[in-house]
Scaffold this motif. Structure first.
Motif, PDB file in Angstrom:
ATOM      1  N   ASN A 142       6.204  -5.885  -5.518  1.00  0.00           N
ATOM      2  CA  ASN A 142       4.861  -6.182  -6.002  1.00  0.00           C
ATOM      3  C   ASN A 142       4.679  -7.698  -5.990  1.00  0.00           C
ATOM      4  O   ASN A 142       5.607  -8.444  -6.313  1.00  0.00           O
ATOM      5  N   GLU A 152       6.684  -1.444   5.603  1.00  0.00           N
ATOM      6  CA  GLU A 152       5.853  -2.425   4.904  1.00  0.00           C
ATOM      7  C   GLU A 152       6.657  -3.584   4.327  1.00  0.00           C
ATOM      8  O   GLU A 152       6.085  -4.615   3.961  1.00  0.00           O
ATOM      9  N   GLU A 176       0.356   0.812  10.755  1.00  0.00           N
ATOM     10  CA  GLU A 176      -0.284   1.812   9.907  1.00  0.00           C
ATOM     11  C   GLU A 176      -1.365   2.574  10.669  1.00  0.00           C
ATOM     12  O   GLU A 176      -1.444   3.812  10.598  1.00  0.00           O
ATOM     13  N   ASN A 235       0.866  -9.133   7.766  1.00  0.00           N
ATOM     14  CA  ASN A 235      -0.226  -8.216   7.416  1.00  0.00           C
ATOM     15  C   ASN A 235      -0.845  -7.582   8.654  1.00  0.00           C
ATOM     16  O   ASN A 235      -1.060  -6.367   8.709  1.00  0.00           O
ATOM     17  N   ARG A 240       0.814  -1.209   0.000  1.00  0.00           N
ATOM     18  CA  ARG A 240       0.000   0.000   0.000  1.00  0.00           C
ATOM     19  C   ARG A 240       0.851   1.265   0.000  1.00  0.00           C
ATOM     20  O   ARG A 240       0.441   2.294  -0.518  1.00  0.00           O
ATOM     21  N   TYR A 241       2.018   1.197   0.587  1.00  0.00           N
ATOM     22  CA  TYR A 241       2.912   2.355   0.670  1.00  0.00           C
ATOM     23  C   TYR A 241       4.257   2.091  -0.006  1.00  0.00           C
ATOM     24  O   TYR A 241       4.836   3.003  -0.585  1.00  0.00           O
ATOM     25  N   ASP A 252      -0.736  -3.712   9.701  1.00  0.00           N
ATOM     26  CA  ASP A 252      -2.005  -2.994   9.878  1.00  0.00           C
ATOM     27  C   ASP A 252      -2.001  -2.203  11.183  1.00  0.00           C
ATOM     28  O   ASP A 252      -2.503  -1.073  11.242  1.00  0.00           O
TER      29      ASP A 252
END
Length: 381
Positions: free
Chosen positions: A51, A202, A225, A218, A45-46, A222
């Motif tokens: 990828n 991340e 974040e 994850n 996300r950041y 989360d």
């Protein structure tokens, strides 16, 4: 190889068919990636440097320089060790989950420590400023080994350890050509190139993906974040934004970081202005004293990180360079200080950006976080 499905479709299917309870990606052995629940699906996300794409029996991990899209890219096909299918052209096969790894930097190590899997790290380059008790015990017990320093690695030790992978920083001068012949997969970890604190943090997802701890990575991120953005929102609209500069004189030059760096972003998110905010560089910058003084003479704060023996003070700064006393931040005792001998700066700071942010907010806007206890940075007394 079956046709690759892209992440948005997988997320939708996973959310539609999942029914309570999450399982770790490593628990999905023998099942296709399409069967892995949404909590185990990795998506950046950041971070701009990696990828992930999922297929039925194969996961593709693409790694690139977050700062330079024209730089060398790296491609890995992640599969179960029993996988017999084809590997896409241009991709290197990597069996997951990995069980053992060598970390070349403390930033890489920080991901393993945050996930609670230090036992998977069987080799590191340096123990300087290493505070973690488990890692120090592993070194003492011979479960983790020192492999030399960058540019002078001990290939015999590396081959004796024989890890599943070696994490490297390929765009640093690390002398990696000397260890390419050990025939151990080398995985670039480019968190240090990310331009935002959350982007850097991340990269824990990459380690989670490779070690079979995707769900944990994850959920861990989360939390980081959520806490970071919650703190940031507290100072988004502050009218008073103090100015801060960074670095010290060394060998006649002042070493700082550019205005597009993750540190500059941290200052902005904490409700401050970096003295080089109009600079477009993201890495380190070398300046002369006059340039720094012109831009920072009247700055409110001065951020310093070092490893000083003894009691660091304003008098010590004066003794190091009497010109430091010309800065308002010295005169008004506005030095924000971190001593790496006393805190686990490199081994935990990359995965605790929300705590670093809180430290800076506590300095810049103490009324916002009056009860915060600094962990990394504090005002030098």
């Amino acid at each position: 190889m079956r046709k690759l499905r892209y992440l948005p479709l997988l997320l939708a299917l996973a959310l539609l068919f999942s029914c309570g309870g999450h399982r770790n990606q490593s628990d999905a052995k023998g099942k296709s990636n399409a069967d892995v629940d949404s909590a185990s699906l990795i998506a950046a996300r950041y971070a701009k440097g990696f990828n992930v794409r999922y297929g039925d029996d194969i996961t593709l991990l693409d790694i690139n320089d977050p700062e330079n899209k024209e730089a060398e890219q790296f491609h890995f096909a992640l599969v179960d060790k029993e996988y017999k299918g084809d590997i896409p052209e241009g991709y290197t096969r990597l069996n997951i989950p990995i069980e053992t790894a060598i970390c070349m930097t403390s930033l890489q190590l920080s991901n393993f420590l945050k996930l609670g899997i230090p036992e998977k790290v069987v080799g590191i380059t340096s123990t300087r400023h290493l505070h973690n008790e488990k890692m120090n015990q592993q070194l003492k017990d011979g479960k983790t080994h020192k492999i030399g320093i960058e540019g002078n690695f001990d290939n015999e030790v590396i081959m004796a350890i024989n890890p599943d992978v070696i994490f490297i920083s390929p765009f640093k001068r690390g002398g990696y050509d000397a260890i390419r012949n050990v025939d151990i997969p080398m995985i670039p970890h480019l968190g240090y190139k990310e331009l935002s604190p959350l982007g850097q943090a991340e990269w824990i997802k990459v380690i989670g993906l490779l070690t079979g701890n995707a769900s944990l990575a994850n959920s861990t991120f989360d939390g980081i974040e959520s806490r970071y953005n919650g703190l940031k929102s507290k100072v988004d609209t502050v009218k008073n934004r103090p100015t801060v500069f960074s670095g010290e004189m060394r060998g006649g030059n002042w070493y700082a970081v550019g205005g597009k760096s993750f540190l500059a972003q941290l200052f902005r998110d904490a409700g401050g202005d970096y003295f080089l905010k109009d600079n477009n560089e993201s890495g380190g910058v070398t300046l002369d004293y006059e340039t720094v003084y012109t831009n920072a003479a009247h700055a409110d704060y001065w951020r310093i990180v070092n490893s000083f023996d003894g009691n660091y003070s304003y008098n010590v700064l004066k003794e190091q360079d009497n010109r430091y006393t010309d800065f308002d931040a010295w005169k008004n005792q506005g030095v924000i200080y971190c001593n790496m001998k006393e805190v686990p700066f490199y081994e935990s700071m990359p995965v605790e950006p929300e705590i670093v942010l809180a430290d800076f907010i506590h300095v810049f806007h103490p009324e916002v976080l009056p009860d915060h206890k600094p962990k990394y940075y504090h005002i030098l007394k």
